[in-house]
Write a protein that holds these residues in place. Structure first.
Motif, short mmCIF file in Angstrom:
data_model
loop_
_atom_site.label_atom_id
_atom_site.label_comp_id
_atom_site.label_asym_id
_atom_site.label_seq_id
_atom_site.Cartn_x
_atom_site.Cartn_y
_atom_site.Cartn_z
N MET A 110 30.52 89.67 83.91
CA MET A 110 31.13 90.92 83.43
C MET A 110 30.12 91.64 82.56
O MET A 110 29.60 91.07 81.59
CB MET A 110 32.40 90.63 82.62
N SER A 111 29.80 92.87 82.90
CA SER A 111 28.81 93.62 82.12
C SER A 111 29.39 94.06 80.78
O SER A 111 30.57 94.42 80.68
CB SER A 111 28.31 94.83 82.91
N VAL A 112 28.56 94.03 79.77
CA VAL A 112 28.92 94.53 78.43
C VAL A 112 27.75 95.35 77.91
O VAL A 112 26.59 95.06 78.21
CB VAL A 112 29.25 93.37 77.45
N ASN A 113 28.05 96.37 77.14
CA ASN A 113 27.00 97.19 76.54
C ASN A 113 26.61 96.57 75.21
O ASN A 113 27.12 96.92 74.16
CB ASN A 113 27.50 98.63 76.36
N TYR A 114 25.68 95.62 75.28
CA TYR A 114 25.25 94.90 74.09
C TYR A 114 23.87 94.32 74.33
O TYR A 114 23.57 93.80 75.43
CB TYR A 114 26.21 93.75 73.76
N THR A 115 22.99 94.40 73.34
CA THR A 115 21.70 93.72 73.40
C THR A 115 21.47 92.97 72.09
O THR A 115 21.98 93.35 71.04
CB THR A 115 20.54 94.72 73.61
N ARG A 116 20.72 91.91 72.17
CA ARG A 116 20.45 91.08 70.99
C ARG A 116 19.46 91.77 70.06
O ARG A 116 18.52 92.41 70.52
CB ARG A 116 19.87 89.73 71.42
N ALA A 148 22.17 97.84 78.48
CA ALA A 148 21.86 98.85 77.46
C ALA A 148 21.87 100.22 78.12
O ALA A 148 21.01 100.51 78.96
CB ALA A 148 20.51 98.58 76.81
N ASP A 149 22.87 101.04 77.79
CA ASP A 149 22.96 102.40 78.33
C ASP A 149 22.87 102.41 79.85
O ASP A 149 22.15 103.21 80.45
CB ASP A 149 21.87 103.28 77.73
N GLY A 150 23.57 101.48 80.48
CA GLY A 150 23.62 101.45 81.93
C GLY A 150 22.51 100.69 82.60
O GLY A 150 22.46 100.63 83.84
N PRO A 172 14.66 92.51 85.86
CA PRO A 172 14.87 93.79 85.14
C PRO A 172 13.74 94.04 84.15
O PRO A 172 13.30 93.13 83.44
CB PRO A 172 16.21 93.58 84.42
N ARG A 173 13.28 95.28 84.12
CA ARG A 173 12.32 95.69 83.08
C ARG A 173 13.15 96.16 81.90
O ARG A 173 13.81 97.20 81.95
CB ARG A 173 11.41 96.80 83.59
N ALA A 174 13.12 95.40 80.83
CA ALA A 174 13.99 95.68 79.68
C ALA A 174 13.49 94.89 78.48
O ALA A 174 12.56 94.09 78.58
CB ALA A 174 15.44 95.31 80.00
N GLU A 194 11.21 95.78 87.51
CA GLU A 194 11.56 97.19 87.66
C GLU A 194 12.86 97.46 86.90
O GLU A 194 13.64 96.54 86.62
CB GLU A 194 11.71 97.58 89.12
N VAL A 195 13.08 98.71 86.57
CA VAL A 195 14.32 99.10 85.92
C VAL A 195 15.47 98.86 86.89
O VAL A 195 15.42 99.31 88.05
CB VAL A 195 14.28 100.57 85.49
N VAL A 196 16.48 98.14 86.45
CA VAL A 196 17.67 97.86 87.28
C VAL A 196 18.86 98.53 86.63
O VAL A 196 19.25 98.18 85.51
CB VAL A 196 17.91 96.34 87.41
N ARG A 197 19.42 99.49 87.33
CA ARG A 197 20.59 100.19 86.81
C ARG A 197 21.85 99.44 87.23
O ARG A 197 21.99 99.00 88.37
CB ARG A 197 20.62 101.63 87.33
N LEU A 198 22.76 99.32 86.29
CA LEU A 198 24.00 98.60 86.59
C LEU A 198 24.73 99.22 87.77
O LEU A 198 25.28 98.51 88.61
CB LEU A 198 24.90 98.61 85.34
#
Length: 249
Positions: A110-116, A148-150, A172-174, A194-198
């Motif tokens: 389950m995706s959540v908008n949260y980063t450590r 993070a922001d999608g 993911p590049r993040a 690479e950037v992976v968009r949700l």
């Protein structure tokens, strides 16, 4: 818990309380089989780099290996967590637990908008990760996927990789923790970042999680279902199994 030591000695209440109640420090987690572990150099480098960043001093790998071997005693197979803690003069705690294996079924995320905070450091204080993981379990999932922001970042306690149309691996590049298993697999497998968009995860052929426990497939991210490609997953597992084990002593 099979055994625990702090700086090579049995723990005392005072030493535990003084350091751990501050909830400041860093750690690494290892899976030992026959007193050997994959990527030992990466674990030791992680501890040294984090120690320099948080405390301004190196943490020598030979010292850590000595502490691990002492805590193990005659134990040959174990999950070992090396924790460096304390606000000022850090102590090194080695916890020896029964060995752990990956989940036997593909994971639903389950995706959540949260980063450590300070994501490149494997630090103490995982409240946010475990809170979101608990929320995911309550919603019928197995784990949380941090975004993070999608943009896809990482799992709650793992890196995530995706299979592209050519059979390669996309990370993911993040701003994430560069996990030891991920680093080992990057050496073994054709892969890129690479950037992976949700919103776009459905364009990948599949996904998997990696951490010190091993590799496990992903069958779902939110409403996107993945057909688990057993052959692709087996190739990842085989690449990981091919990494030589390093002795801790």
């Amino acid at each position: 818990m099979l055994r625990i030591e702090i700086d090579g000695e049995p723990p005392t209440t005072d030493r535990l309380a003084t350091g751990l109640l501050a909830n400041y420090g860093h750690f690494t987690a290892l899976q030992l089989r026959d007193r050997r572990v994959k990527g030992l150099d990466l674990h030791l480098h992680r501890l040294d780099q984090a120690n320099r960043e948080l405390y301004g001093t190196p943490l020598h790998g030979d010292h850590v290996r000595t502490l691990i071997a002492h805590a193990l005693g005659d134990i040959r197979d174990a999950a070992v967590r090396v924790t460096v803690f304390g606000l000022h003069a850090p102590s090194v705690m080695v916890a020896v637990l029964p060995p752990t294996t990956p989940p036997t079924t593909p994971q639903r995320l389950m995706s959540v908008n949260y980063t450590r905070p300070l994501p490149h450091v494997k630090h103490l204080g995982g409240f946010g990760q475990f809170h979101h993981r608990k929320r995911a379990e309550q919603a019928g999932y197995d784990d949380a996927l941090l975004t993070a922001d999608g943009l896809v970042v990482e799992g709650a306690i793992a890196n995530i990789g995706f299979f592209d149309a050519t059979g390669g691996v996309v990370w993911p590049r993040a701003d994430w923790l560069h996990g030891t298993t991920m680093q080992l697999l990057e050496r073994q497998l054709p892969s890129r970042r690479e950037v992976v968009r949700l919103a776009d995860v459905g364009r990948y052929r599949g996904a998997f999680l990696t951490n010190s426990i091993g590799v496990v497939g992903v069958s779902r991210i939110d409403d996107v279902e993945f057909t688990v490609d057993d052959s692709a997953l087996a190739a990842v597992q085989a690449a990981y199994d091919a990494v030589p084990d390093d002795p801790v002593e």
